[in-house]
Each structure stands twice: as C-alpha cells, then as structure tokens.
Design a protein around this motif. Structure first.
Motif, PDB file in Angstrom:
ATOM      1  N   ARG A 164       0.856  -1.193   0.000  1.00 41.42           N
ATOM      2  CA  ARG A 164       0.000   0.000   0.000  1.00 41.42           C
ATOM      3  C   ARG A 164       0.892   1.243   0.000  1.00 41.42           C
ATOM      4  O   ARG A 164       1.624   1.489   0.953  1.00 41.42           O
ATOM      5  CB  ARG A 164      -0.907  -0.011   1.226  1.00 41.42           C
ATOM      6  N   ARG A 165       0.789   1.999  -1.061  1.00 43.96           N
ATOM      7  CA  ARG A 165       1.669   3.159  -1.220  1.00 43.96           C
ATOM      8  C   ARG A 165       0.966   4.441  -0.779  1.00 43.96           C
ATOM      9  O   ARG A 165      -0.170   4.697  -1.161  1.00 43.96           O
ATOM     10  CB  ARG A 165       2.107   3.302  -2.671  1.00 43.96           C
TER      11      ARG A 165
ATOM     12  N   ASN B 140       1.383   4.420   9.758  1.00 42.54           N
ATOM     13  CA  ASN B 140       1.216   3.476   8.644  1.00 42.54           C
ATOM     14  C   ASN B 140       2.450   2.575   8.561  1.00 42.54           C
ATOM     15  O   ASN B 140       3.219   2.631   7.599  1.00 42.54           O
ATOM     16  CB  ASN B 140       1.027   4.238   7.329  1.00 42.54           C
TER      17      ASN B 140
ATOM     18  N   ALA C  99       3.037   0.372   5.410  1.00 44.20           N
ATOM     19  CA  ALA C  99       2.837   0.976   4.090  1.00 44.20           C
ATOM     20  C   ALA C  99       4.165   1.369   3.447  1.00 44.20           C
ATOM     21  O   ALA C  99       5.207   1.466   4.110  1.00 44.20           O
ATOM     22  CB  ALA C  99       1.935   2.196   4.210  1.00 44.20           C
TER      23      ALA C  99
ATOM     24  N   SER D 108      -2.145   4.760  -3.184  1.00 40.72           N
ATOM     25  CA  SER D 108      -3.458   4.437  -2.621  1.00 40.72           C
ATOM     26  C   SER D 108      -3.999   5.537  -1.729  1.00 40.72           C
ATOM     27  O   SER D 108      -5.195   5.547  -1.406  1.00 40.72           O
ATOM     28  CB  SER D 108      -3.377   3.147  -1.796  1.00 40.72           C
TER      29      SER D 108
END
Length: 670
Positions: free
Chosen positions: A477-478, A512, A515, A558
């Motif tokens: 997940r960027r 995050n 991520a 994302s």
C-alpha cells in the motif's frame, strides 16, 4: 440539436458580396467565415450572395445590388447575447444571426428565425434540457445582450409597471410603428394601470450617452442606472414593450409581457399581443423559444480559438468577460505587489481601467478612497489597516501555470477574495462560502466535464515536466507524502501540530507501519528557491520521488497524507483518499480524514463536484495568454494541455536565476 460545428462551413466558403465596409471588421469576418461565408467586394453574379446589416442605413444599397444582379440577399444581425459593452464601444460580437429570408425584428416578411419557430419540432428532450439550463445560467449570471451592469446595485421598490424604452431610429422600432408606437406604448401602460407606479427602463446605449431614447424626464421615473435587467423584471408587476429584446427576457423571467409591436417572440402564445402577425399561430413554451432563438439559430463564435462553437461555449466566454468587467470597471489600487507581478496584474485587472500601484499601504488606501477605486493587496502582504479599508486579497488560482511562481512564471489564474483568503482557516473566505453553496444542475454538468478533461490531460497546478514513478518501488500500500515550502502561509496559518516536512514524514510512517511511504519534495524546494529540504528523507521514506510528475505520482498510490498541500485537492479530484494534518481549504467538509485542527464553521457536506466547482470555476479568474481576454477555465486547460501558455519574459528568467543564488534572502524578492 445544435453542436459545435452547426454553423461551420461544410465545404469551400461561399462568397458574400458586401456594400458596407463594416463587414470587413475582423471579428465579423471571422464569424462569417466560420459559418461558410467569405466577405468580398465586387459585383455578384446570379447565384452569388449579397450581405447587408439588418435594415441598417446601407442595407438598401445591398438589396438593390442583389436585385440588379440576380443574387441572393443575406441579412446579418447580432445574436441575442452580444458582448459586455455595446458594439459602439468597440466590443466584438460573440455571435450572429445570418438570415436568408428576412430579418428577425421585422415581421412584415418572414425570417429564418420565424420559420424555425413555426416549423422546427423543438421537442427533443436533450435540446430542451439545454434550453432550461441556458435560461437558468442567464438568470443566475445576470446576463443579457449587453452586460455592463452591476448585479449588486439595488433595483427600485417592487410593484411598478415596467415600460421598456428603445433607442431613437432603431430598426426594430421603425418596423413596429416608430416613435408614434412608442408614445402609444407609454399611454397604454398608464391607461391599463391607473394609479400604479410606472418605471421606464432606459436603453443601455442611451444610459451610456451613445444614442437617444424616446422618453425623457417629463414622461415619468426612469431607471438609467446600470441595474441588472433581471432584478428589474423580478420587481415588475407588469411589463410593456414595443419590440425590445428585454420583452423576450421578460418571458424567461416568468412574465407575459404586453407587446405592441411585432418582435420575433410575439404571436406564439407567450405574450399579450396587441398587433401579432396573423401567420404566427403556433403555441410554444419558453424553453422551446429559447432553444430556437439562442441555441439553433445563431452562429456562435469562440473568441479564444477563433472557430464556431456551441451556445454554451459562447455563454462561458460571456460569463468570464462580464465577471471581469463587473469586478474591474471601477478601477483598482494595488499594494503589496512585487515588481515582477505588476505587468501580469495590469493585464489581468486593468483592461477596463488601468491599475494604479502604490508601495505604501496608507497611500494606497488614500488613493482608493479619493478615486472611488477598489483596493487590492497580495494576500500575504495584507495589514490590519488594509483589512479595515476593505482591501480585496489576491492569490494564485489552483490551475496556475506551466512553471513555478517562485521562478517568476506569471499566473494564468488569480483569485480575488473579499472575505479572507483560502489558506487562512481562522476567518471565513470567499472560497469557503462557495464550497458550501449547492450547485444547480448545469454547474454540476460543467464541473464534471472540466474535471474529466483536466484528469485526461494530466494537468496539475504548475504542470512541470517530471519523471514517472521509479519502476523498482516496493510492493504494498503506497502513500504519497507531498513536501511543502515550510515558511508558506498555508502552513503558518493552517498548520496543526505538524509543521515541517520531516515531522510530516515521521507522523505518516508512525501511523502506517506496513505501508510504502513515497516522499515527493516540493518543486520550489527542489529548485533551491524556498526552504523545506529534508536531508534524511531517504532514511524515513521508502523512496524519494525527486523531480517526479505529481500526476504520475498520484496515479501510483493508494492514499495521500499532507499538511495543507494543494496536491491533496488534486488527489481528491482523482478519487485518491486524503488525510490532512493541517487545515487546507478542502478539509473539514467530510471529504478527507482530518487529524489536524477542528473546523467549527465547515458544517456543510458538499460532494467533490461542489468542491471542484468552487475551486476551479467560481473562485478564480482566468486570463488567456493568446488573446489577452478574460476567459473561462476550459480555455486555460486547453492552453496548458497544448503547451501554448505564454512563456516567461527574458527579464524574469534572469531574475529567477538570481533568486536561486539568493534563496536564503527570499524576503528580497517574494
């Protein structure tokens, strides 16, 4: 149904022989050429065409020439939306009515428009929807044939009988009975409304001293101030006209005007006719009449791309130009403006009255008060004294340029804010008010088209060339973290606890853990023009996107985490979720995840189209670098997409290089 090429030439243009030099006006020639006519001099032959202007003073010569030579006759007139100011003040028309059988204002013979109204089905649902939206836009935008009036001026107390004056010698008046009929019109209004106040609406050209009218002070109270005709119609108990276009607009405003002459809109069941042509028996709705007269009949012209266009495109142009006139016609006094900005500001706001610049704010206030000019200040340079004097703040728009402001690339869009400024959440701003305003259907449809075109063209605020995403990025997940200029006013005024790029990166990483964090430095910082570098960014983020195209970066992530960056707005346009740690203009409306300061004023819940309309259409003004005209955002989008936006001057390029050397002394040039 009308489309962009309805009046464009299908083949080689047909020669139009003229007996009046006025047809060689470049604007008229362009519109006629787009509609398939080549203006020329000489003697026509059988099968050729002769062009005349309506029933003007030279029309008889052209008509006589056509009869002698066995040629056809074409009568040309302005369309019903013409320009901001009258043609006598040098403004080019946005459209023409080109008629091969007659002229619309003279019912002694049929015209192409009358035939269209009498025979065209006018029942296509899409066409009628366009008509309804067009009527709504005219009323909401206070647009008429001429638009040099101020919608903020108050109209007289309602309840009056409105009698519409027209100019002396006007061809439509002559065709409907002349001065005697105008006198009868006033007498009729008095006789049918005894004891009720009458108000005479002075023609715009009479009010501006260009032509005489039929009525004077002895005839009763008159409205000669530049009040919106839509306000006057809203306050009228009844409307009386001989043949004025304002009678047509009265129908659109919900009136059934009393018509003493035979204009194009009489005889179709929408007017109280006292002399309607017997051959007009069809019953039409206001939308049907509008569709014929505004959408199907005229040859509309796009002044920015010099080509035929739809009614809606012409209306976009008139809206932009009318807005500019209304905001600028009193003239401006500008303060807090750097030298390199003054020429672009003069081009943008000084077309009607040249802008006066004053370095000293107190002097600017004094000049504005003495000359009844409006006062403007660059938003970051305002003072309490300027705020108290009612100064309007100026800032760049969100579709700005192809290049950086810090590199002295002039903006193609600028926002005027009379309440505050969009990046300061501590006080209301005009943008905040616009975001909270519900949109009519026509505005939603236009915004949807604009956003789709902006995304398809890959445009952003600065539109700098840049690389795509690196091909070897880690999977997962960027999250994109856009860096900002750390002394920017949006952070100083709208920042929360997180106010540096490094702190933003750390907060994003902490929240995050699994991520892929992608850090994109701000282009001003990368260029060495502004502070905000993060030396250890590569140790916190998974990748640093050096000189990367922001649109390419958004396409590969994302989510976006930001303080107040405009890239957050661009992410929302593209459907990318955004988390805000500050208080940008797009936060607090339910469209973002907000981890920063609270937003007690932002209680409305707009959707994305509402936000986009406010930020891209309603808030900023746009300036076409090719024509020098105020323009709608669609024009700037097209210029940026085609790479035809105006380049910087050589002097500005030299100044930009000097700025790079003196980046640590930015107070000298910002």
């Amino acid at each position: 149904m009308s489309g962009p090429d309805d009046h464009a030439a299908a083949g080689p243009p047909q020669r139009l022989f003229v007996a009046s030099g006025g047809f060689f006006n470049p604007a008229l020639r362009r519109i006629l050429r787009g509609a398939g006519y080549l203006v020329t001099l000489g003697l026509p032959g059988p099968g050729d065409l002769v062009g005349v202007w309506g029933s003007g003073p030279t029309a008889w010569r052209g008509a006589a020439l056509a009869r002698r030579r066995g040629a056809g006759l074409v009568r040309v007139e302005d369309a019903f939306l013409r320009s901001v100011r009258p043609g006598r003040e040098g403004e080019a028309p946005l459209g023409l009515l080109i008629d091969r059988t007659g002229v619309h204002f003279d019912a002694r013979a049929p015209s192409d428009l009358e035939t269209l109204l009498a025979t065209q089905p006018l029942d296509d649902p899409a066409l009628l929807a366009r008509a309804r939206q067009g009527i709504a836009r005219l009323r909401a935008g206070h647009l008429s044939k001429y638009c040099a009036f101020d919608p903020d001026l108050p109209a007289p107390m309602p309840g009056y009988v409105l009698v519409i004056d027209q100019t002396l010698g006007d061809a439509s008046v002559t065709a409907s009975g002349g001065a005697a009929a105008m006198a009868e019109l006033l007498a009729l209004a008095r006789a049918e409304h005894p004891g009720q106040p009458l108000l005479i609406k002075t023609h715009p050209e009479t009010a501006r001293g260009l032509r005489s009218g039929h009525f004077g002070p002895a005839d009763g109270p008159a409205c000669s101030d530049p009040v919106s005709p839509w306000h006057l119609l809203a306050g009228a108990a009844a409307v009386y006209t001989l043949s004025s276009q304002l009678g047509f607009e009265a129908i659109l405003a919900g009136h059934r005007p009393v018509v003493l002459g035979q204009p194009f809109y009489a005889g179709w069941g929408l007017t109280d006719d006292r002399a309607a042509p017997a051959r007009r028996g069809r019953r039409l709705t206001g939308e049907q009449m509008f569709a014929a007269a505004m959408i199907l009949a005229p040859a509309w012209h796009d002044p920015y791309h010099n080509r035929p266009c739809t009614f809606e495109t012409a209306l976009d142009a008139l809206e932009a130009q009318a807005r500019a006139w209304r905001e600028d016609h009193r003239g401006w006094v500008a303060t807090g403006m750097r030298l390199w900005k003054r020429q672009p500001l003069q081009r943008a706001f000084g077309r009607v009255v040249p802008v006066r610049f004053a370095d000293d704010p107190a002097r600017a206030v004094a000049i504005a008060a003495a000359s009844n000019r409006r006062l403007m200040v660059w938003a970051g340079k305002t003072t309490p004294a300027l705020d108290a004097a009612g100064a309007v703040r100026v800032e760049d728009g969100f579709m700005r340029s192809r290049g950086l402001g810090a590199a002295l690339v002039p903006a193609l869009s600028l926002a005027l804010d009379d309440l505050g400024i969009y990046y300061d959440p501590h006080r209301p701003s005009r943008l905040e008010s616009l975001i909270a305003t519900p949109l009519p259907d026509h505005a939603r449809a236009r915004t949807e088209r604009l956003v789709a075109a902006l995304i398809a063209a890959g445009l952003s605020k600065y539109n700098l060339p840049g690389a795509g995403l690196p091909p070897d990025l880690p999977a997962g997940r960027r999250i994109l973290v856009p860096g900002q200029v750390e002394d920017d006013a949006s952070i100083r005024l709208g920042g929360g606890d997180i106010r540096t790029n490094r702190a933003l990166l750390l907060a994003t990483r902490q929240a995050n853990r699994g991520a892929v964090i992608l850090y994109k430095p701000h282009p001003d910082v990368e260029a060495g023009l502004r502070p905000g570098a993060v030396p250890d960014a590569a140790e916190i983020a998974d990748a640093v996107l050096a000189r990367t195209d922001p649109v390419a970066a958004l396409a590969g992530v994302s989510a976006v985490w930001t303080m107040t960056s405009a890239l957050g707005f661009e992410a929302l346009l593209r459907g990318v979720p955004v988390t805000c740690l500050g208080a940008p203009f797009y936060a607090g409306w339910g469209l973002t995840t907000d981890l920063g300061p609270p937003f007690p004023r932002r209680t409305a819940r707009p959707d994305m189209l509402q936000l986009a309309h406010a930020a891209l259409i309603a808030y900023p003004r746009y300036f076409d670098p090719a024509t020098g005209l105020p323009c709608p955002p669609e024009v700037i989008l097209a210029r940026l997409a085609a790479g035809t936006a105006a380049p910087r001057s050589p002097a500005n390029r030299l100044l930009a290089r000097a700025q790079g050397i003196m980046a640590s002394q930015s107070w000298l040039w910002r």
